[in-house]
Design a protein around this motif. Structure first.
Motif, mmCIF file in Angstrom:
data_model
loop_
_atom_site.group_PDB
_atom_site.id
_atom_site.type_symbol
_atom_site.label_atom_id
_atom_site.label_comp_id
_atom_site.label_asym_id
_atom_site.label_seq_id
_atom_site.Cartn_x
_atom_site.Cartn_y
_atom_site.Cartn_z
ATOM 1 N N SER A 28 -62.653 -21.571 37.957
ATOM 2 C CA SER A 28 -63.006 -22.822 37.276
ATOM 3 C C SER A 28 -64.247 -22.657 36.400
ATOM 4 O O SER A 28 -64.347 -23.273 35.336
ATOM 5 C CB SER A 28 -63.248 -23.937 38.281
ATOM 6 N N LEU A 29 -65.186 -21.842 36.853
ATOM 7 C CA LEU A 29 -66.383 -21.611 36.053
ATOM 8 C C LEU A 29 -66.026 -21.037 34.684
ATOM 9 O O LEU A 29 -66.639 -21.394 33.676
ATOM 10 C CB LEU A 29 -67.335 -20.650 36.777
ATOM 11 N N PHE A 30 -65.040 -20.154 34.650
ATOM 12 C CA PHE A 30 -64.671 -19.511 33.397
ATOM 13 C C PHE A 30 -63.907 -20.441 32.462
ATOM 14 O O PHE A 30 -63.785 -20.158 31.280
ATOM 15 C CB PHE A 30 -63.875 -18.231 33.668
ATOM 16 N N THR A 31 -63.421 -21.564 32.987
ATOM 17 C CA THR A 31 -62.738 -22.518 32.112
ATOM 18 C C THR A 31 -63.703 -23.522 31.486
ATOM 19 O O THR A 31 -63.375 -24.122 30.471
ATOM 20 C CB THR A 31 -61.639 -23.296 32.866
ATOM 21 N N LEU A 33 -67.415 -22.908 31.293
ATOM 22 C CA LEU A 33 -68.650 -22.299 30.805
ATOM 23 C C LEU A 33 -68.345 -21.100 29.921
ATOM 24 O O LEU A 33 -67.247 -20.542 29.983
ATOM 25 C CB LEU A 33 -69.518 -21.835 31.988
ATOM 26 N N ARG A 35 -68.585 -17.199 28.896
ATOM 27 C CA ARG A 35 -68.299 -16.044 29.757
ATOM 28 C C ARG A 35 -69.521 -15.542 30.529
ATOM 29 O O ARG A 35 -69.455 -15.311 31.729
ATOM 30 C CB ARG A 35 -67.690 -14.932 28.909
ATOM 31 N N ALA A 38 -70.680 -18.141 33.123
ATOM 32 C CA ALA A 38 -69.682 -18.219 34.194
ATOM 33 C C ALA A 38 -69.782 -17.004 35.111
ATOM 34 O O ALA A 38 -69.698 -17.142 36.339
ATOM 35 C CB ALA A 38 -68.286 -18.325 33.600
ATOM 36 N N ALA A 42 -70.566 -17.215 38.993
ATOM 37 C CA ALA A 42 -69.603 -16.655 39.953
ATOM 38 C C ALA A 42 -70.283 -15.618 40.850
ATOM 39 O O ALA A 42 -70.040 -15.579 42.061
ATOM 40 C CB ALA A 42 -68.423 -16.043 39.219
#
Length: 147
Positions: A28-31, A33, A35, A38, A42
């Motif tokens: 979800s972080l990569f969607t 924020l 890269r 994120a 992570a």
């Protein structure tokens, strides 16, 4: 409370944590924020997960040793090396290796410092070990809930 019930509860919660972190939180972080941010987030989430996993694995190990000791005191013949003990130790090893050996190497590779393997290779190994640990903990929770 019965030791096996506590073990079952702990392993189920641990499995849920691993699935939530690896399957929901980190992706979800990569969607939402960029890269780099994120990846940093992570990494922090996985470090927190590693500390929790370390504590839960040690607690499950101690509880299993107590359960086996209680069985021996009741006069039952049983092995000290139960499948539950081996799975807890396996998950403990994967936690220590992934969270406290590979993670610093990944951080060094990300910072441009020389490492034995590339960032991508280290990340792939780390992800593989994480999902192997998750599978091991799921099997442990399944076995304990069947008792």
């Amino acid at each position: 409370m019965n030791v096996v019930r506590v073990q079952s509860l702990l392993s189920g919660l641990w499995a849920g944590l691993l699935l939530a972190v690896g399957g929901v939180a980190a992706p979800s972080l990569f969607t939402v924020l960029e890269r780099q941010a994120a990846g940093t987030g992570a990494g922090q989430i996985f470090q927190m997960e590693a500390r929790i996993s370390l504590g839960v694995a040690i607690l499950l190990f101690v509880l299993e040793r107590r359960r086996v000791r209680d069985l021996v005191e009741e006069g039952q013949s049983t092995s000290a090396m139960s499948a539950t003990l081996l799975m807890a130790l396996g998950a403990l090893f994967l936690t220590v290796f992934g969270g406290f050996v590979l993670h610093p190497m990944i951080q060094a590779a990300k910072a441009g410092q020389p490492t034995a393997l590339s960032f991508g290779a280290l990340h792939g190994i780390s992800a593989g070990l994480y999902w192997a640990k998750t599978l091991l903990v799921l099997v442990l929770a399944w076995r304990l809930s069947a008792r």
